[in-house]
Design a protein around this motif. Structure first.
Motif, PDB file in Angstrom:
ATOM      1  N   ILE A  87       0.835  -1.197   0.000  1.00  0.00           N
ATOM      2  CA  ILE A  87       0.000   0.000   0.000  1.00  0.00           C
ATOM      3  C   ILE A  87       0.870   1.246   0.000  1.00  0.00           C
ATOM      4  N   ALA A  88       1.935   1.243   0.803  1.00  0.00           N
ATOM      5  CA  ALA A  88       2.841   2.391   0.855  1.00  0.00           C
ATOM      6  C   ALA A  88       3.439   2.664  -0.515  1.00  0.00           C
ATOM      7  N   ASP A  89       3.822   1.605  -1.222  1.00  0.00           N
ATOM      8  CA  ASP A  89       4.380   1.770  -2.562  1.00  0.00           C
ATOM      9  C   ASP A  89       3.307   2.229  -3.544  1.00  0.00           C
ATOM     10  N   ARG A  90       2.113   1.675  -3.440  1.00  0.00           N
ATOM     11  CA  ARG A  90       1.011   2.015  -4.355  1.00  0.00           C
ATOM     12  C   ARG A  90       0.609   3.480  -4.213  1.00  0.00           C
ATOM     13  N   LEU A  91       0.721   4.025  -3.016  1.00  0.00           N
ATOM     14  CA  LEU A  91       0.330   5.418  -2.790  1.00  0.00           C
ATOM     15  C   LEU A  91       1.159   6.396  -3.626  1.00  0.00           C
ATOM     16  N   GLN A  92       2.355   6.004  -4.023  1.00  0.00           N
ATOM     17  CA  GLN A  92       3.195   6.892  -4.816  1.00  0.00           C
ATOM     18  C   GLN A  92       2.674   7.068  -6.235  1.00  0.00           C
ATOM     19  N   THR A  93       1.886   6.103  -6.716  1.00  0.00           N
ATOM     20  CA  THR A  93       1.446   6.147  -8.116  1.00  0.00           C
ATOM     21  C   THR A  93      -0.064   6.139  -8.284  1.00  0.00           C
ATOM     22  N   ASP A  94      -0.812   5.773  -7.262  1.00  0.00           N
ATOM     23  CA  ASP A  94      -2.263   5.627  -7.380  1.00  0.00           C
ATOM     24  C   ASP A  94      -2.965   6.857  -6.811  1.00  0.00           C
ATOM     25  N   VAL A  95      -3.386   7.752  -7.684  1.00  0.00           N
ATOM     26  CA  VAL A  95      -3.987   9.011  -7.245  1.00  0.00           C
ATOM     27  C   VAL A  95      -5.351   8.782  -6.604  1.00  0.00           C
ATOM     28  N   VAL A  96      -6.079   7.752  -7.039  1.00  0.00           N
ATOM     29  CA  VAL A  96      -7.381   7.473  -6.439  1.00  0.00           C
ATOM     30  C   VAL A  96      -7.204   7.052  -4.973  1.00  0.00           C
ATOM     31  N   LEU A  97      -6.212   6.229  -4.711  1.00  0.00           N
ATOM     32  CA  LEU A  97      -5.934   5.803  -3.352  1.00  0.00           C
ATOM     33  C   LEU A  97      -5.515   6.991  -2.482  1.00  0.00           C
ATOM     34  N   ARG A  98      -4.618   7.827  -3.011  1.00  0.00           N
ATOM     35  CA  ARG A  98      -4.173   9.005  -2.242  1.00  0.00           C
ATOM     36  C   ARG A  98      -5.330   9.950  -1.940  1.00  0.00           C
ATOM     37  N   ALA A  99      -6.145  10.208  -2.964  1.00  0.00           N
ATOM     38  CA  ALA A  99      -7.257  11.134  -2.793  1.00  0.00           C
ATOM     39  C   ALA A  99      -8.285  10.573  -1.821  1.00  0.00           C
ATOM     40  N   GLY A 100      -8.528   9.264  -1.882  1.00  0.00           N
ATOM     41  CA  GLY A 100      -9.476   8.654  -0.970  1.00  0.00           C
ATOM     42  C   GLY A 100      -9.069   8.838   0.475  1.00  0.00           C
ATOM     43  N   ILE A 101      -7.774   8.678   0.742  1.00  0.00           N
ATOM     44  CA  ILE A 101      -7.277   8.874   2.105  1.00  0.00           C
ATOM     45  C   ILE A 101      -7.391  10.338   2.503  1.00  0.00           C
ATOM     46  N   ARG A 102      -7.019  11.244   1.604  1.00  0.00           N
ATOM     47  CA  ARG A 102      -7.111  12.661   1.939  1.00  0.00           C
ATOM     48  C   ARG A 102      -8.549  13.072   2.242  1.00  0.00           C
ATOM     49  N   LEU A 103      -9.481  12.624   1.436  1.00  0.00           N
ATOM     50  CA  LEU A 103     -10.881  12.984   1.645  1.00  0.00           C
ATOM     51  C   LEU A 103     -11.398  12.445   2.974  1.00  0.00           C
ATOM     52  N   THR A 104     -10.996  11.240   3.314  1.00  0.00           N
ATOM     53  CA  THR A 104     -11.440  10.655   4.573  1.00  0.00           C
ATOM     54  C   THR A 104     -10.840  11.384   5.761  1.00  0.00           C
ATOM     55  N   VAL A 105      -9.559  11.745   5.654  1.00  0.00           N
ATOM     56  CA  VAL A 105      -8.902  12.462   6.741  1.00  0.00           C
ATOM     57  C   VAL A 105      -9.531  13.838   6.941  1.00  0.00           C
ATOM     58  N   GLU A 106      -9.940  14.482   5.824  1.00  0.00           N
ATOM     59  CA  GLU A 106     -10.575  15.793   5.946  1.00  0.00           C
ATOM     60  C   GLU A 106     -11.850  15.694   6.768  1.00  0.00           C
ATOM     61  N   GLY A 107     -12.598  14.606   6.585  1.00  0.00           N
ATOM     62  CA  GLY A 107     -13.768  14.283   7.404  1.00  0.00           C
ATOM     63  C   GLY A 107     -14.713  15.438   7.699  1.00  0.00           C
ATOM     64  N   GLY A 108     -15.980  15.161   7.777  1.00  0.00           N
ATOM     65  CA  GLY A 108     -16.969  16.144   8.172  1.00  0.00           C
ATOM     66  C   GLY A 108     -17.371  17.127   7.095  1.00  0.00           C
ATOM     67  N   VAL A 109     -16.651  17.162   5.990  1.00  0.00           N
ATOM     68  CA  VAL A 109     -16.963  18.108   4.923  1.00  0.00           C
ATOM     69  C   VAL A 109     -18.121  17.583   4.078  1.00  0.00           C
ATOM     70  N   PHE A 110     -18.207  16.255   3.948  1.00  0.00           N
ATOM     71  CA  PHE A 110     -19.290  15.647   3.183  1.00  0.00           C
ATOM     72  C   PHE A 110     -19.615  14.305   3.833  1.00  0.00           C
ATOM     73  N   ASP A 111     -20.756  13.750   3.499  1.00  0.00           N
ATOM     74  CA  ASP A 111     -21.172  12.471   4.068  1.00  0.00           C
ATOM     75  C   ASP A 111     -20.400  11.334   3.418  1.00  0.00           C
ATOM     76  N   LEU A 112     -19.766  10.518   4.267  1.00  0.00           N
ATOM     77  CA  LEU A 112     -19.019   9.371   3.765  1.00  0.00           C
ATOM     78  C   LEU A 112     -19.966   8.227   3.456  1.00  0.00           C
ATOM     79  N   PRO A 113     -19.502   7.226   2.681  1.00  0.00           N
ATOM     80  CA  PRO A 113     -20.354   6.078   2.380  1.00  0.00           C
ATOM     81  C   PRO A 113     -20.834   5.406   3.659  1.00  0.00           C
ATOM     82  N   GLY A 114     -21.884   4.610   3.536  1.00  0.00           N
ATOM     83  CA  GLY A 114     -22.451   3.955   4.702  1.00  0.00           C
ATOM     84  C   GLY A 114     -21.435   3.123   5.461  1.00  0.00           C
ATOM     85  N   ALA A 115     -20.590   2.375   4.741  1.00  0.00           N
ATOM     86  CA  ALA A 115     -19.552   1.585   5.399  1.00  0.00           C
ATOM     87  C   ALA A 115     -18.479   2.509   5.936  1.00  0.00           C
TER      88      ALA A 115
END
Length: 231
Positions: A87-115
């Motif tokens: 995962i650490a290696d994939r984060l260097q090249t996978d923008v969807v993975l990086r963005a997903g983590i950033r959006l989750t860390v930002e938290g509270g700005v929008f409703d996250l998925p049910g899970a």
């Protein structure tokens, strides 16, 4: 069938364009216009798949669980370590993975998925920890569910720090350091010299002897070595 395949490709292109903007600017500063321009997309195509910017963000967050790949290792515990390094290696090249983590860390700005965020990661880690416990690789007190949440949370915090300091260039080394600090608290003593905690080409594990070889395995099957054996 061709139309369906084209729709799948278009949806993926939208997610990648949105992820690249979210990764660079965060949720609040990103705009639909920027996403359309980045992906050379039309409004019609975007709104066919996603109803709003918030819906797009939820799609990116959900996609981060879809890319998880459990790496087969020599043991369940090694598989867990290797998966985190992957995962650490994939984060260097996978923008969807990086963005997903950033959006989750930002938290509270929008409703996250049910899970819950990272639920796929936590469940995969829990399965590997349960297998490691049953094979005697972990100390008897280790609770797989609790430890899985701790490990995923520690990884996320580590990658946030690494992003702030270097844009994930040192993430593999930091994940190695994380494991080197955490493993003595969860693994039986005999497992420590058998585990590889570094990515290929990375810093050697301090649990190995100076020759670089892994010493013979110590006690297993849940046994905790005596105090004399740990010195």
């Amino acid at each position: 069938m061709a139309k369906q395949e084209r729709a799948v490709r278009t949806r993926q292109a939208i997610l990648e364009a949105a992820a690249s903007i979210f990764d660079e600017r965060g949720y609040e500063s990103a705009s639909i216009a920027e996403i359309l321009a980045r992906g050379a997309l039309t409004k019609g195509a975007l709104y066919f798949h996603f109803t709003s910017k918030e819906d797009l963000a939820r799609g990116v967050v959900a996609a981060q669980g879809e890319v998880l790949q459990v790496v087969e290792g020599d043991s369940p515990l090694q598989s867990l370590i290797d998966t985190s390094l992957w995962i650490a290696d994939r984060l260097q090249t996978d923008v969807v993975l990086r963005a997903g983590i950033r959006l989750t860390v930002e938290g509270g700005v929008f409703d996250l998925p049910g899970a819950a965020p990272y639920q796929a990661w936590i469940e995969a880690y829990e399965r590997l920890l349960a297998a490691a416990l049953s094979e005697g690789e972990l100390l008897p007190h280790v609770d797989p569910e609790e430890t899985a949440e701790l490990l995923v949370g520690s990884f996320i915090g580590t990658q946030v720090l690494d992003r702030a300091r270097g844009g994930h260039r040192d993430l593999s080394a930091r994940v190695t350091a994380l494991w080197q600090h955490l493993l003595p608290g969860i693994a039986v003593c005999g497992m420590l010299p058998r585990l590889r905690t570094e990515a290929p080409g990375g810093t050697p594990s301090p649990f190995r002897n100076r020759s670089g070889r892994r010493p013979a395995a110590g006690p297993r099957n849940g046994e905790v070595p005596s105090a004399a054996g740990q010195r």
